[in-house]
Design a protein around this motif. Structure first.
Motif, PDB file in Angstrom:
ATOM      1  N   HIS A 134       0.187  14.169   4.956  1.00 44.06           N
ATOM      2  CA  HIS A 134      -0.259  14.337   6.338  1.00 44.06           C
ATOM      3  C   HIS A 134       0.916  14.318   7.324  1.00 44.06           C
ATOM      4  O   HIS A 134       0.705  14.212   8.532  1.00 44.06           O
ATOM      5  CB  HIS A 134      -1.249  13.239   6.705  1.00 44.06           C
ATOM      6  N   PHE A 135       2.123  14.425   6.815  1.00 40.90           N
ATOM      7  CA  PHE A 135       3.313  14.346   7.668  1.00 40.90           C
ATOM      8  C   PHE A 135       3.281  15.392   8.778  1.00 40.90           C
ATOM      9  O   PHE A 135       3.596  15.112   9.935  1.00 40.90           O
ATOM     10  CB  PHE A 135       4.572  14.528   6.809  1.00 40.90           C
ATOM     11  N   SER A 136       2.876  16.608   8.433  1.00 38.75           N
ATOM     12  CA  SER A 136       2.855  17.685   9.435  1.00 38.75           C
ATOM     13  C   SER A 136       1.796  17.464  10.499  1.00 38.75           C
ATOM     14  O   SER A 136       1.865  18.057  11.579  1.00 38.75           O
ATOM     15  CB  SER A 136       2.646  19.043   8.759  1.00 38.75           C
ATOM     16  N   ASP A 137       0.792  16.604  10.229  1.00 34.92           N
ATOM     17  CA  ASP A 137      -0.213  16.300  11.239  1.00 34.92           C
ATOM     18  C   ASP A 137       0.364  15.433  12.352  1.00 34.92           C
ATOM     19  O   ASP A 137      -0.112  15.465  13.485  1.00 34.92           O
ATOM     20  CB  ASP A 137      -1.408  15.576  10.600  1.00 34.92           C
ATOM     21  N   ILE A 138       1.381  14.639  12.023  1.00 33.05           N
ATOM     22  CA  ILE A 138       2.041  13.824  13.040  1.00 33.05           C
ATOM     23  C   ILE A 138       2.973  14.685  13.886  1.00 33.05           C
ATOM     24  O   ILE A 138       3.122  14.467  15.084  1.00 33.05           O
ATOM     25  CB  ILE A 138       2.858  12.689  12.394  1.00 33.05           C
ATOM     26  N   VAL A 148      -2.863   7.671  12.295  1.00 31.61           N
ATOM     27  CA  VAL A 148      -2.243   6.778  11.323  1.00 31.61           C
ATOM     28  C   VAL A 148      -2.252   7.454   9.960  1.00 31.61           C
ATOM     29  O   VAL A 148      -3.303   7.835   9.446  1.00 31.61           O
ATOM     30  CB  VAL A 148      -2.999   5.429  11.250  1.00 31.61           C
ATOM     31  N   THR A 149      -1.060   7.604   9.394  1.00 30.48           N
ATOM     32  CA  THR A 149      -0.888   8.147   8.054  1.00 30.48           C
ATOM     33  C   THR A 149       0.077   7.218   7.321  1.00 30.48           C
ATOM     34  O   THR A 149       0.595   6.264   7.916  1.00 30.48           O
ATOM     35  CB  THR A 149      -0.305   9.577   8.090  1.00 30.48           C
ATOM     36  N   PRO A 150       0.362   7.479   6.048  1.00 29.99           N
ATOM     37  CA  PRO A 150       1.329   6.615   5.354  1.00 29.99           C
ATOM     38  C   PRO A 150       2.685   6.524   6.048  1.00 29.99           C
ATOM     39  O   PRO A 150       3.349   5.480   5.956  1.00 29.99           O
ATOM     40  CB  PRO A 150       1.434   7.278   3.973  1.00 29.99           C
ATOM     41  N   THR A 151       3.115   7.564   6.738  1.00 29.00           N
ATOM     42  CA  THR A 151       4.397   7.498   7.451  1.00 29.00           C
ATOM     43  C   THR A 151       4.365   6.418   8.523  1.00 29.00           C
ATOM     44  O   THR A 151       5.317   5.638   8.671  1.00 29.00           O
ATOM     45  CB  THR A 151       4.730   8.857   8.092  1.00 29.00           C
ATOM     46  N   ILE A 152       3.287   6.354   9.281  1.00 26.25           N
ATOM     47  CA  ILE A 152       3.142   5.327  10.304  1.00 26.25           C
ATOM     48  C   ILE A 152       3.096   3.943   9.659  1.00 26.25           C
ATOM     49  O   ILE A 152       3.749   2.987  10.115  1.00 26.25           O
ATOM     50  CB  ILE A 152       1.869   5.558  11.143  1.00 26.25           C
ATOM     51  N   LEU A 153       2.321   3.809   8.589  1.00 24.63           N
ATOM     52  CA  LEU A 153       2.210   2.520   7.910  1.00 24.63           C
ATOM     53  C   LEU A 153       3.537   2.101   7.286  1.00 24.63           C
ATOM     54  O   LEU A 153       3.851   0.906   7.226  1.00 24.63           O
ATOM     55  CB  LEU A 153       1.114   2.586   6.849  1.00 24.63           C
ATOM     56  N   HIS A 154       4.320   3.061   6.834  1.00 25.25           N
ATOM     57  CA  HIS A 154       5.647   2.749   6.290  1.00 25.25           C
ATOM     58  C   HIS A 154       6.532   2.158   7.386  1.00 25.25           C
ATOM     59  O   HIS A 154       7.244   1.171   7.166  1.00 25.25           O
ATOM     60  CB  HIS A 154       6.280   4.015   5.715  1.00 25.25           C
ATOM     61  N   ALA A 155       6.489   2.743   8.570  1.00 25.86           N
ATOM     62  CA  ALA A 155       7.264   2.209   9.689  1.00 25.86           C
ATOM     63  C   ALA A 155       6.833   0.776  10.012  1.00 25.86           C
ATOM     64  O   ALA A 155       7.671  -0.097  10.260  1.00 25.86           O
ATOM     65  CB  ALA A 155       7.110   3.101  10.912  1.00 25.86           C
ATOM     66  N   TYR A 165       0.831  -1.211   0.000  1.00 24.69           N
ATOM     67  CA  TYR A 165       0.000   0.000   0.000  1.00 24.69           C
ATOM     68  C   TYR A 165       0.866   1.262   0.000  1.00 24.69           C
ATOM     69  O   TYR A 165       0.625   2.198  -0.784  1.00 24.69           O
ATOM     70  CB  TYR A 165      -0.929   0.026   1.214  1.00 24.69           C
ATOM     71  N   VAL A 166       1.865   1.315   0.879  1.00 22.84           N
ATOM     72  CA  VAL A 166       2.694   2.525   0.996  1.00 22.84           C
ATOM     73  C   VAL A 166       3.449   2.774  -0.301  1.00 22.84           C
ATOM     74  O   VAL A 166       3.562   3.919  -0.758  1.00 22.84           O
ATOM     75  CB  VAL A 166       3.666   2.404   2.187  1.00 22.84           C
ATOM     76  N   TYR A 167       3.947   1.709  -0.926  1.00 20.89           N
ATOM     77  CA  TYR A 167       4.665   1.890  -2.184  1.00 20.89           C
ATOM     78  C   TYR A 167       3.758   2.498  -3.254  1.00 20.89           C
ATOM     79  O   TYR A 167       4.139   3.452  -3.944  1.00 20.89           O
ATOM     80  CB  TYR A 167       5.236   0.555  -2.663  1.00 20.89           C
ATOM     81  N   VAL A 168       2.555   1.962  -3.372  1.00 14.80           N
ATOM     82  CA  VAL A 168       1.605   2.495  -4.353  1.00 14.80           C
ATOM     83  C   VAL A 168       1.227   3.931  -4.005  1.00 14.80           C
ATOM     84  O   VAL A 168       1.145   4.800  -4.883  1.00 14.80           O
ATOM     85  CB  VAL A 168       0.347   1.610  -4.423  1.00 14.80           C
ATOM     86  N   CYS A 169       1.004   4.190  -2.720  1.00 15.75           N
ATOM     87  CA  CYS A 169       0.607   5.521  -2.273  1.00 15.75           C
ATOM     88  C   CYS A 169       1.675   6.563  -2.599  1.00 15.75           C
ATOM     89  O   CYS A 169       1.377   7.652  -3.088  1.00 15.75           O
ATOM     90  CB  CYS A 169       0.335   5.486  -0.765  1.00 15.75           C
ATOM     91  N   TYR A 170       2.925   6.223  -2.333  1.00 11.69           N
ATOM     92  CA  TYR A 170       4.014   7.183  -2.521  1.00 11.69           C
ATOM     93  C   TYR A 170       4.441   7.329  -3.977  1.00 11.69           C
ATOM     94  O   TYR A 170       4.785   8.426  -4.420  1.00 11.69           O
ATOM     95  CB  TYR A 170       5.224   6.762  -1.703  1.00 11.69           C
ATOM     96  N   TYR A 171       4.451   6.221  -4.716  1.00  9.54           N
ATOM     97  CA  TYR A 171       5.087   6.235  -6.037  1.00  9.54           C
ATOM     98  C   TYR A 171       4.133   5.945  -7.186  1.00  9.54           C
ATOM     99  O   TYR A 171       4.570   5.839  -8.333  1.00  9.54           O
ATOM    100  CB  TYR A 171       6.251   5.241  -6.054  1.00  9.54           C
TER     101      TYR A 171
END
Length: 208
Positions: free
Chosen positions: A179-183, A99-106, A37-43
């Motif tokens: 949503h990085f700044s929301d974290i 939970v945002t893509p950054t959290i899911l990436h971790a 999911y994160v790969y598709v979301c980012y790239y």
């Protein structure tokens, strides 16, 4: 005083919210699925062969994960050939954790990083989310790696290892997670990384 009537949530919004929670729960529990999911979301848009080659996972597994993610409504498949896959960045708060893509990436990095896998095995996903916050403070130059140990209630050595291990998730998230700044509402602009971090994903040539 007459109590104010509680505002009712429209049924469709309630259903959507519950479905999102269920989907996020599945991603949190399945690191490899989260990784796709994160790969598709980012790239994205990307194709199935690009996912296979970039993440080095079997073709059948890619098809299974793409089907699961589409069924849960977090990715979209195009109608052309080759089929291009896209995903919207999620943002949901559950059990007090955003939970945002950054959290899911971790979470996904458990598949490829022994330190993160060990950390989650010992302390759980909730503690990993807390560690991401401490890592952000460290890379914003507000705390040292050792200072992260006390709020996380873990040994200093573990704190140092997890802060270093989370660096790629934060670096890529800062670049691609809207949503990085929301974290990190107060420090997102202060977080900096070494120039040698490459956040660009290889996108191999693909077939349908």
């Amino acid at each position: 005083m007459t109590p104010r009537p509680a505002a009712e949530t429209p049924p469709q919004d309630f259903e959507t919210g519950i479905n999102q929670l269920a989907t996020i729960g599945r991603l949190l529990d399945h690191p490899e699925l989260a990784r796709v999911y994160v790969y598709v979301c980012y790239y994205g848009p990307v194709t199935r062969p690009q996912i296979k080659n970039a993440l080095n996972i079997p073709k059948t597994t890619v098809y299974d994960h793409v089907e699961t993610l589409e069924r849960h409504g977090v990715i979209t498949l195009g109608s052309g050939r080759p089929v291009e896959i896209t995903a919207e960045p999620v943002r949901i708060t559950t059990d007090g954790i955003m939970v945002t893509p950054t959290i899911l990436h971790a979470i996904a990095l458990q598949e490829v990083d022994e330190d993160i896998s060990y950390f989650v095995e010992r302390h759980g996903v909730g503690k990993l989310a807390a560690a991401i916050r401490q890592a952000g403070l460290h890379y914003a130059d507000q705390i040292t790696q050792r200072m992260a140990a006390d709020p996380l209630e873990i040994p200093t050595g573990e704190a140092i290892r997890i802060i270093l291990a989370l660096k790629p998730a934060l670096a890529v998230g800062q670049e691609y997670d809207p949503h990085f700044s929301d974290i990190f509402p107060e420090i997102a602009g202060d977080i900096e990384f070494d120039a040698d971090i490459d956040v660009t994903a290889p996108l191999p040539d693909s077939e349908s």
